[in-house]
Design an enzyme around this catalytic site. Sequence first.
Site, PDB file in Angstrom:
ATOM      1  N   ASN A  41       0.722  -1.125   0.031  1.00  0.00           N
ATOM      2  CA  ASN A  41       0.075   0.015   0.056  1.00  0.00           C
ATOM      3  C   ASN A  41       0.961   1.318   0.043  1.00  0.00           C
ATOM      4  OD1 ASN A  41       0.502   0.715   2.800  1.00  0.00           O
ATOM      5  ND2 ASN A  41      -0.272  -1.342   3.199  1.00  0.00           N
ATOM      6  N   LYS A  58     -11.575  -3.363  18.254  1.00  0.00           N
ATOM      7  CA  LYS A  58     -10.315  -3.657  18.319  1.00  0.00           C
ATOM      8  C   LYS A  58      -9.829  -3.740  20.003  1.00  0.00           C
ATOM      9  CE  LYS A  58      -8.815  -2.937  13.981  1.00  0.00           C
ATOM     10  NZ  LYS A  58      -7.863  -3.278  13.035  1.00  0.00           N
ATOM     11  N   ASP A  70      -4.685  -6.446   4.948  1.00  0.00           N
ATOM     12  CA  ASP A  70      -5.453  -7.282   5.534  1.00  0.00           C
ATOM     13  C   ASP A  70      -5.912  -8.770   5.384  1.00  0.00           C
ATOM     14  OD1 ASP A  70      -6.850  -5.466   7.035  1.00  0.00           O
ATOM     15  OD2 ASP A  70      -7.858  -4.612   5.144  1.00  0.00           O
ATOM     16  N   LYS A 109       8.365 -17.193 -11.077  1.00  0.00           N
ATOM     17  CA  LYS A 109       7.586 -15.974 -11.405  1.00  0.00           C
ATOM     18  C   LYS A 109       6.421 -16.499 -12.410  1.00  0.00           C
ATOM     19  CE  LYS A 109       7.948 -11.797 -14.355  1.00  0.00           C
ATOM     20  NZ  LYS A 109       8.720 -11.241 -15.282  1.00  0.00           N
ATOM     21  N   PRO A 126      -3.692 -11.911  10.698  1.00  0.00           N
ATOM     22  CA  PRO A 126      -3.722 -11.477  11.818  1.00  0.00           C
ATOM     23  C   PRO A 126      -3.846  -9.960  12.227  1.00  0.00           C
ATOM     24  CG  PRO A 126      -1.354 -12.050  11.735  1.00  0.00           C
ATOM     25  CD  PRO A 126      -2.110 -12.328  10.364  1.00  0.00           C
ATOM     26  N   ASP A 127      -4.995  -9.587  12.873  1.00  0.00           N
ATOM     27  CA  ASP A 127      -5.201  -8.377  13.449  1.00  0.00           C
ATOM     28  C   ASP A 127      -4.109  -8.114  14.588  1.00  0.00           C
ATOM     29  OD1 ASP A 127      -5.994  -5.846  14.490  1.00  0.00           O
ATOM     30  OD2 ASP A 127      -7.696  -5.984  13.318  1.00  0.00           O
ATOM     31  N   ILE A 128      -2.847  -7.404  14.403  1.00  0.00           N
ATOM     32  CA  ILE A 128      -1.885  -7.278  15.303  1.00  0.00           C
ATOM     33  C   ILE A 128      -2.541  -6.650  16.693  1.00  0.00           C
ATOM     34  CG2 ILE A 128       0.561  -6.718  15.861  1.00  0.00           C
ATOM     35  CD1 ILE A 128       0.684  -6.951  12.569  1.00  0.00           C
ATOM     36  N   PHE A 145      -4.393   3.450  14.791  1.00  0.00           N
ATOM     37  CA  PHE A 145      -4.486   4.463  13.933  1.00  0.00           C
ATOM     38  C   PHE A 145      -5.796   3.989  13.019  1.00  0.00           C
ATOM     39  CE2 PHE A 145      -1.457   7.665  13.570  1.00  0.00           C
ATOM     40  CZ  PHE A 145      -0.660   7.427  14.687  1.00  0.00           C
TER      41      PHE A 145
HETATM   42  O1  C5P Z   1      -8.707  -2.424  10.527  1.00  0.00           O
HETATM   43  P1  C5P Z   1      -8.009  -1.420  10.095  1.00  0.00           P
HETATM   44  O2  C5P Z   1      -6.871  -1.863   9.225  1.00  0.00           O
HETATM   45  O3  C5P Z   1      -8.504  -0.123   9.584  1.00  0.00           O
HETATM   46  O4  C5P Z   1      -7.216  -0.991  11.349  1.00  0.00           O
HETATM   47  C1  C5P Z   1      -6.238   0.056  11.509  1.00  0.00           C
HETATM   48  C2  C5P Z   1      -5.564  -0.132  12.817  1.00  0.00           C
HETATM   49  O5  C5P Z   1      -5.116  -1.612  12.977  1.00  0.00           O
HETATM   50  C3  C5P Z   1      -4.251   0.360  12.631  1.00  0.00           C
HETATM   51  O6  C5P Z   1      -3.555   0.867  13.908  1.00  0.00           O
HETATM   52  C4  C5P Z   1      -3.279  -0.769  12.303  1.00  0.00           C
HETATM   53  O7  C5P Z   1      -1.730  -0.480  12.575  1.00  0.00           O
HETATM   54  C5  C5P Z   1      -3.885  -1.719  12.925  1.00  0.00           C
HETATM   55  N1  C5P Z   1      -3.897  -3.054  12.143  1.00  0.00           N
HETATM   56  C6  C5P Z   1      -3.055  -4.326  12.773  1.00  0.00           C
HETATM   57  N2  C5P Z   1      -3.115  -5.320  11.844  1.00  0.00           N
HETATM   58  C7  C5P Z   1      -3.901  -5.788  10.927  1.00  0.00           C
HETATM   59  C8  C5P Z   1      -4.530  -4.418  10.532  1.00  0.00           C
HETATM   60  C9  C5P Z   1      -4.583  -3.354  11.143  1.00  0.00           C
HETATM   61  O8  C5P Z   1      -2.435  -4.010  13.650  1.00  0.00           O
HETATM   62  N3  C5P Z   1      -3.834  -6.835  10.515  1.00  0.00           N
END
Ligand code: C5P
Length: 410
Positions: A208, A342, A276, A286, A304-306, A324
């Site tokens: 991104n 979250k 995501d 390739k 994973p959502d860290i 953020f």
């Molecule tokens: O859900 P979204 O991506 O909009 O959430 C943004 C926040 O979650 C940011 O603080 C980002 O660093 C964190 N995040 C994360 N792991 C992910 C997706 C988002 O830590 N897989």
Amino acid sequence: MLTGKRILLIISGGIAAYKALDLIRRLRERGAGVTPVLTRAGEAFVTPLSVAAIAGEKCYRALFDLTDEAEMGHIELSRAADLVVVAPASADLIARMAAGQADDLASTLLLATDKKVLVAPSMNVRMWLHPATQRNIAVLRGDDVRFVGPDEGDMACGEYGPGRMAEPLEIVAAIEAMTGEGPLKGRHVLITSGPTQEPIDPVRYIANRSSGAQGAALARALRDLGARVTFVTGPAREPSPGGVDVVPVVTARDMLAAVQAALPADAAIFAAAVADWHVTNVSGSKMKKDGSGRPPALEFAENPDILAHVAGLKKDRPALVVGFAAETDDVEAHAAAKLVRKGCDWIVANDVSPATGIMGGGENAVTLISAAGAENWPRLPKDEVARRLAARVAAALRKPADAGAPGGDA
Ligand code: C5P
């Protein structure tokens, strides 16, 4: 307090040189000893006699003063301090520092020192904004030279803008932080920053536009308040700051592992733009067009959502967890929902729709959301957003019970 610390203070030419006298006074009030050095141009603004009188020490002036060489050589002078401070720092001295020149006592000490260097620039707004000065600043930042200011305001020359030397108390705060005496002394802050990259095949990836600028600015600001900072960064355009523990990662899964390894922390700030999804059928070679006109089918799994993971930890959850939220519409409502979803303490929300120029740009306009409500900050340089946020973090860690309410004086 700066009890027992020795500051080598270089005063170069500029109208702000008079403020250096106040700076010396403030440093001595806090128990520091100040060895002053006055450049030839500095002598046009303050006298060696007044500097020496306020410092209570000899004021060093010319490079080839043989008596001084016998008493204390310039190498020793540059090493005897805990910190070297240049205030005010003129455009000329900054340029000579960036070029590594040693053509007078001040520049020679700056080249010979093995100590950290703090620079408080002071110059006309056009001189500050000139690409040559900005280039020199970038070079010095790369050499791990720290900066305080310049501030924005009316200037002695009648113009308005950035270029005014930081106020003595601001410089004192920066000195305290650099000598390990800031409000976050002894605290560990974890920051994620930059984009992640998710491979498709050996040469392609999904990423991104995040530059990593806001995360790097936050790391600098928290470091400058005395925190030990672990900076977990994806492949960002912005260089990582000096004086922090940098952990480079590529994918979201790497980032999670690095974050887990860095815990425990007093505060964790998730400024990274994490992908995501990742591709599950990554090709070992390739990918090629097969002539059929059909694109390859990529399969994805969720990353994973860290942030949510760390916010939900039972053991080792940092006292303050900050996320953020980059949104393109209905920023406040989406961000407030994200705070709850979250399980974090604060969300720093911003509008990244292309028209704002925020993603990848130098400025940010944020809304800080906590259990106490939403607070809109004006559009500010990312460095300033970082400083305000760092001050809030310091205030919250002082009073852990208030972590849910930002409060403080941004
Ligand atoms: O859900 P979204 O991506 O909009 O959430 C943004 C926040 O979650 C940011 O603080 C980002 O660093 C964190 N995040 C994360 N792991 C992910 C997706 C988002 O830590 N897989």
